[in-house]
Design an enzyme around this catalytic site. Structure first.
Site, PDB file in Angstrom:
ATOM      1  N   LYS A   1      -3.109   5.882  -3.838  1.00 40.03           N
ATOM      2  CA  LYS A   1      -4.501   6.692  -3.453  1.00 40.03           C
ATOM      3  C   LYS A   1      -3.932   8.174  -4.231  1.00 40.03           C
ATOM      4  O   LYS A   1      -2.899   8.702  -4.316  1.00 40.03           O
ATOM      5  CB  LYS A   1      -4.497   7.216  -1.974  1.00 40.03           C
ATOM      6  CG  LYS A   1      -4.427   5.808  -1.305  1.00 40.03           C
ATOM      7  CD  LYS A   1      -4.246   5.862   0.495  1.00 40.03           C
ATOM      8  CE  LYS A   1      -3.788   4.700   0.847  1.00 40.03           C
ATOM      9  NZ  LYS A   1      -2.488   4.300   0.960  1.00 40.03           N
TER      10      LYS A   1
ATOM     11  N   HIS B   1      -8.007   9.784  -1.510  1.00 46.04           N
ATOM     12  CA  HIS B   1      -7.553   9.594  -0.188  1.00 46.04           C
ATOM     13  C   HIS B   1      -8.275  10.203   0.926  1.00 46.04           C
ATOM     14  O   HIS B   1      -8.340   9.653   1.941  1.00 46.04           O
ATOM     15  CB  HIS B   1      -6.035  10.396  -0.281  1.00 46.04           C
ATOM     16  CG  HIS B   1      -5.050   9.884   0.774  1.00 46.04           C
ATOM     17  ND1 HIS B   1      -3.634   9.776   0.320  1.00 46.04           N
ATOM     18  CD2 HIS B   1      -5.013   9.206   2.066  1.00 46.04           C
ATOM     19  CE1 HIS B   1      -3.008   9.176   1.498  1.00 46.04           C
ATOM     20  NE2 HIS B   1      -3.798   9.064   2.243  1.00 46.04           N
TER      21      HIS B   1
ATOM     22  N   ASP C   1       0.779  -1.216   0.043  1.00 48.00           N
ATOM     23  CA  ASP C   1      -0.075   0.007  -0.078  1.00 48.00           C
ATOM     24  C   ASP C   1       0.925   1.259   0.122  1.00 48.00           C
ATOM     25  O   ASP C   1       1.657   1.391   1.031  1.00 48.00           O
ATOM     26  CB  ASP C   1      -0.726  -0.020   1.287  1.00 48.00           C
ATOM     27  CG  ASP C   1      -1.677   1.130   1.303  1.00 48.00           C
ATOM     28  OD1 ASP C   1      -2.976   1.030   1.238  1.00 48.00           O
ATOM     29  OD2 ASP C   1      -1.142   2.313   1.637  1.00 48.00           O
TER      30      ASP C   1
ATOM     31  N   TYR D   1       2.942   9.847   0.042  1.00 45.19           N
ATOM     32  CA  TYR D   1       4.082   9.469   0.665  1.00 45.19           C
ATOM     33  C   TYR D   1       5.269   9.735   0.010  1.00 45.19           C
ATOM     34  O   TYR D   1       6.279   9.840   0.515  1.00 45.19           O
ATOM     35  CB  TYR D   1       3.723   7.651   0.775  1.00 45.19           C
ATOM     36  CG  TYR D   1       2.782   7.419   1.398  1.00 45.19           C
ATOM     37  CD1 TYR D   1       1.885   8.290   2.232  1.00 45.19           C
ATOM     38  CD2 TYR D   1       2.437   6.102   1.276  1.00 45.19           C
ATOM     39  CE1 TYR D   1       0.663   7.562   2.721  1.00 45.19           C
ATOM     40  CE2 TYR D   1       1.004   5.675   1.931  1.00 45.19           C
ATOM     41  CZ  TYR D   1       0.315   6.564   2.712  1.00 45.19           C
ATOM     42  OH  TYR D   1      -0.860   5.802   3.325  1.00 45.19           O
TER      43      TYR D   1
END
Length: 273
Positions: A78, A111, A48, A53
Site C-alpha cells: 500500500k 492506503h 499483505d 509497516y
C-alpha cells in the site's frame, strides 16, 4: 477445498487467495522471518504488507529463505498517505518494488482516502500499464470516496480493504462495494485482538471447540470477505488458518450480529493524514 486454497476473482480477471497473512507491526525483532516461514509451510500464499509497516526489506529476506517460487505468491502493498501526490506516488511504487525485491506487485492499494487520493490513483493506473503492478485497489475508502473515484478511474479498483469485523459489520459499505464489483477485504477481523473479550464470540468458540479468532475468521470467510490475520507466533499463524472444518449456522451468524457495534481503528473521515 482448504481455506488457504480458495481464491476470489477480481473485476480485472486476476485472482486473490481469500486468506492471507497480515504483517502489520511484524519486524525482524518481532519474528517476521519465523511467521513467514510458518505461513508458507502451512500453505499461505497471500502476504499483505505496506510502506508504513516498515518491514518490506525484512519481508523480502523472509520470503527468500523459504525458497518458494515467486509465481506462487500473491503480494499486496500500500502507498502511504505522505506519498499520494502524483510524483511522490510514482517514486513510491519503484521504492516498494526495490524493497520487496520484486519485478511486479500483485496488488497495490491507496492506503487511506487522503485529499490527494486521485493523484495517487493515476500513478497506480500507469504502474499497471507499465507492468509494475497486476491489480490496483483501495483501502479505508467509504461510499463517497468510492463514488468519486469511480467517476474518473480508467481502471476500476478491484478491492477495498477496510476495518470490518463482528463489531463493525459495515453493511452499507459492503453492499456498495459489491454493487460496484469491488471485492471486500477485512482488516481487524479479530476486532484487533479484542475478540477474546466478546461474550458472543467466546460462547461460539466453546460451542465449536475453536478459538475466538477462528470464529471471527470463519464469520468473515462465510460472508465472502478476504481476510489477512497476523501473528508473530508461528503456532498462531497455523491456528489462524484452521477454520475450514466447521461452518457457522444462520442462528450463529444472527447471534454474532447482536454484538454491540463500534469502530476500533481510525475513522476514514477523521484521520490525520
Amino acid at each position: 477445498m482448504k481455506v488457504l486454497d480458495k481464491k476470489i476473482e477480481f473485476n480485472d480477471g486476476n485472482f486473490i487467495p481469500q486468506v492471507g497473512l497480515g504483517t502489520s507491526k511484524l519486524t525482524k525483532q518481532s519474528g517476521i522471518v519465523d511467521s513467514i516461514a510458518a505461513a508458507i509451510k502451512e500453505g499461505y500464499r497471500h502476504i499483505d504488507t505496506a510502506q508504513i509497516y516498515g518491514n518490506q526489506n525484512q519481508l523480502a529476506e523472509a520470503i527468500k529463505k523459504t525458497n518458494i517460487n515467486r509465481k506462487e505468491l500473491f503480494i499486496t502493498s500500500k502507498i502511504w498517505n505522505s506519498d499520494h501526490a502524483y510524483s511522490d506516488a510514482v517514486k513510491a511504487i519503484d521504492r516498494i518494488l526495490e524493497e520487496l525485491e520484486l519485478d511486479y506487485i500483485d496488488l497495490l492499494l491507496v492506503h487511506w482516502p487522503t485529499p490527494k487520493r486521485l493523484e495517487c490513483w493515476k500513478a497506480l493506473e500507469e504502474a499497471v500499464e507499465a507492468g509494475k503492478v497486476k491489480s490496483i485497489g483501495i483501502s479505508n475508502f467509504l461510499e463517497e470516496h468510492i463514488d468519486e473515484l469511480m467517476k474518473v478511474a480508467k481502471i476500476k479498483p478491484v478491492i477495498n480493504q477496510f476495518e470490518l469485523h463482528p463489531a463493525l459489520p459495515c453493511h452499507s459499505l459492503v453492499e456498495h462495494c459489491r454493487k460496484n464489483n469491488i471485492v471486500v477485504e477485512s482488516w481487524g477481523t479479530l476486532i484487533r485482538g479484542k475478540c477474546f473479550e466478546v461474550e458472543q464470540i467466546v460462547e461460539l468458540a466453546k460451542k465449536y471447540n475453536k478459538t475466538p479468532a477462528q470464529i471471527c475468521l470463519r464469520w468473515a470467510y462465510q460472508l465472502g470477505y478476504v481476510v489477512i490475520p497476523k501473528s508473530s507466533k508461528p503456532e498462531r499463524v497455523v491456528d489462524n488458518s484452521n477454520f475450514g472444518d466447521f461452518e457457522l449456522t444462520k442462528e450463529d451468524m444472527d447471534y454474532i450480529s447482536t454484538i454491540k457495534e463500534y469502530r476500533d481503528g481510525p475513522d476514514p473521515n477523521n484521520f490525520e493524514f
